[in-house]
Design a protein around this motif. Structure first.
Motif, mmCIF file in Angstrom:
data_model
loop_
_atom_site.group_PDB
_atom_site.id
_atom_site.type_symbol
_atom_site.label_atom_id
_atom_site.label_comp_id
_atom_site.label_asym_id
_atom_site.label_seq_id
_atom_site.Cartn_x
_atom_site.Cartn_y
_atom_site.Cartn_z
ATOM 1 N N HIS A 107 17.343 -28.726 20.106
ATOM 2 C CA HIS A 107 18.228 -28.765 21.273
ATOM 3 C C HIS A 107 19.672 -28.652 20.815
ATOM 4 C CE1 HIS A 107 14.539 -30.549 22.873
ATOM 5 N NE2 HIS A 107 14.942 -30.048 24.028
ATOM 6 N N VAL A 108 20.541 -28.252 21.725
ATOM 7 C CA VAL A 108 21.972 -28.197 21.439
ATOM 8 C C VAL A 108 22.685 -29.150 22.384
ATOM 9 C CG1 VAL A 108 22.401 -26.178 22.925
ATOM 10 C CG2 VAL A 108 23.980 -26.690 21.055
ATOM 11 N N PHE A 109 23.671 -29.874 21.827
ATOM 12 C CA PHE A 109 24.410 -30.888 22.572
ATOM 13 C C PHE A 109 25.912 -30.626 22.435
ATOM 14 C CE2 PHE A 109 20.423 -32.710 21.067
ATOM 15 C CZ PHE A 109 19.888 -33.200 22.240
ATOM 16 N N PRO A 110 26.706 -31.027 23.432
ATOM 17 C CA PRO A 110 28.150 -30.772 23.400
ATOM 18 C C PRO A 110 28.950 -31.868 22.698
ATOM 19 C CG PRO A 110 27.567 -31.667 25.528
ATOM 20 C CD PRO A 110 26.279 -31.535 24.745
ATOM 21 N N ASP A 111 28.409 -32.434 21.618
ATOM 22 C CA ASP A 111 29.097 -33.523 20.921
ATOM 23 C C ASP A 111 29.290 -33.234 19.434
ATOM 24 O OD1 ASP A 111 26.500 -33.749 20.003
ATOM 25 O OD2 ASP A 111 26.202 -35.798 20.699
ATOM 26 N N GLY A 112 29.403 -31.963 19.094
ATOM 27 C CA GLY A 112 29.550 -31.567 17.692
ATOM 28 C C GLY A 112 31.004 -31.472 17.258
ATOM 29 N N PRO A 113 31.208 -31.085 16.006
ATOM 30 C CA PRO A 113 32.563 -30.987 15.453
ATOM 31 C C PRO A 113 33.255 -29.676 15.848
ATOM 32 C CG PRO A 113 30.980 -30.339 13.796
ATOM 33 C CD PRO A 113 30.183 -30.786 15.007
ATOM 34 N N LYS A 114 34.515 -29.596 15.554
ATOM 35 C CA LYS A 114 35.260 -28.354 15.703
ATOM 36 C C LYS A 114 34.691 -27.368 14.681
ATOM 37 C CE LYS A 114 39.430 -30.466 17.400
ATOM 38 N NZ LYS A 114 40.826 -30.718 17.259
ATOM 39 N N PRO A 115 34.718 -26.101 14.875
ATOM 40 C CA PRO A 115 35.486 -25.420 15.906
ATOM 41 C C PRO A 115 34.738 -25.223 17.228
ATOM 42 C CG PRO A 115 34.591 -23.787 14.415
ATOM 43 C CD PRO A 115 34.180 -25.145 13.900
ATOM 44 N N THR A 116 33.441 -25.482 17.292
ATOM 45 C CA THR A 116 32.671 -25.179 18.500
ATOM 46 C C THR A 116 32.458 -26.374 19.415
ATOM 47 O OG1 THR A 116 30.532 -25.638 17.477
ATOM 48 C CG2 THR A 116 31.380 -23.374 17.283
ATOM 49 N N GLY A 117 32.462 -27.580 18.858
ATOM 50 C CA GLY A 117 32.155 -28.765 19.643
ATOM 51 C C GLY A 117 30.677 -28.906 19.958
ATOM 52 N N LEU A 118 29.844 -28.094 19.291
ATOM 53 C CA LEU A 118 28.402 -28.109 19.547
ATOM 54 C C LEU A 118 27.632 -28.718 18.386
ATOM 55 C CD1 LEU A 118 28.036 -24.533 21.075
ATOM 56 C CD2 LEU A 118 28.152 -26.723 22.299
ATOM 57 N N ARG A 119 26.493 -29.303 18.723
ATOM 58 C CA ARG A 119 25.562 -29.841 17.714
ATOM 59 C C ARG A 119 24.186 -29.242 17.986
ATOM 60 N NH1 ARG A 119 22.162 -34.657 18.082
ATOM 61 N NH2 ARG A 119 23.408 -35.217 19.918
ATOM 62 N N TYR A 120 23.840 -28.258 17.176
ATOM 63 C CA TYR A 120 22.492 -27.700 17.219
ATOM 64 C C TYR A 120 21.618 -28.627 16.388
ATOM 65 C CZ TYR A 120 24.307 -23.371 19.203
ATOM 66 O OH TYR A 120 24.896 -22.435 20.021
ATOM 67 N N CYS A 121 20.802 -29.415 17.055
ATOM 68 C CA CYS A 121 19.948 -30.429 16.431
ATOM 69 C C CYS A 121 18.566 -29.799 16.283
ATOM 70 C CB CYS A 121 19.935 -31.651 17.346
ATOM 71 S SG CYS A 121 19.164 -33.089 16.643
ATOM 72 N N ILE A 122 18.189 -29.465 15.053
ATOM 73 C CA ILE A 122 17.045 -28.585 14.794
ATOM 74 C C ILE A 122 15.986 -29.299 13.953
ATOM 75 C CG2 ILE A 122 16.379 -26.349 13.838
ATOM 76 C CD1 ILE A 122 18.332 -26.153 16.235
ATOM 77 N N ASN A 123 14.731 -29.094 14.306
ATOM 78 C CA ASN A 123 13.614 -29.649 13.536
ATOM 79 C C ASN A 123 13.488 -28.932 12.185
ATOM 80 O OD1 ASN A 123 11.957 -31.508 15.428
ATOM 81 N ND2 ASN A 123 12.432 -29.721 16.690
ATOM 82 N N SER A 124 13.430 -29.694 11.100
ATOM 83 C CA SER A 124 13.254 -29.096 9.770
ATOM 84 C C SER A 124 12.006 -28.238 9.687
ATOM 85 C CB SER A 124 13.146 -30.185 8.695
ATOM 86 O OG SER A 124 14.386 -30.718 8.365
ATOM 87 N N VAL A 125 10.926 -28.693 10.303
ATOM 88 C CA VAL A 125 9.649 -28.002 10.201
ATOM 89 C C VAL A 125 9.707 -26.608 10.836
ATOM 90 C CG1 VAL A 125 8.549 -28.899 12.296
ATOM 91 C CG2 VAL A 125 7.158 -28.420 10.296
#
Length: 134
Positions: A107-125
């Motif tokens: 999933h992607v969330f709007p709480d990531g760092p600059k420059p995008t402000g996004l956090r693509y939270c990805i399963n390792s598997v």
């Protein structure tokens, strides 16, 4: 990125993927936090889809979000992933899928760092890794 999608039967996916990969990539499961092989991984290279080998994320976009899953602030190229509304489990989230084979990645969330402000939270598997050339 090719516009042609990988099309396989369910039986083919079951044969080619491990049971864990199948559960995540084809059935939208989630691996336990802090358990994946790429969570603390720091080598230079490219993270690719475990199912079809599409290039997804550059190591330069990876950061430690503290979430328990590998996190990236942007995909390798925007067209490498597709985004879908996910309202399962009583939540409203944005699902990330591989654009090459439609595998669930996370999933992607709007709480990531600059420059995008996004956090693509990805399963390792759902990922494999290709090291950068020496």
């Amino acid at each position: 990125m090719s516009e042609r999608k990988v099309a396989k039967t369910d039986a083919e996916w079951r044969t080619e993927l491990t049971p864990e990969q199948y559960a995540v990539c084809r059935c939208s499961a989630t691996e336990p936090p802090f358990s994946g092989q790429w969570y603390r991984h720091k080598a230079a290279g490219t993270y690719v889809c475990a199912a079809c080998r599409t290039g997804l994320f550059a190591s330069e976009a990876k950061y430690d979000s503290g979430s328990g899953w590998p996190s990236y602030f942007q995909p390798l190229i925007r067209a490498a992933v597709s985004l879908h509304q996910d309202e399962t489990h009583g939540m409203r989230r944005t699902e990330v899928r591989c654009a090459g084979c439609d595998s669930h990645l996370g999933h992607v969330f709007p709480d990531g760092p600059k420059p995008t402000g996004l956090r693509y939270c990805i399963n390792s598997v759902a990922l494999d890794f290709i090291p950068a050339p020496d």
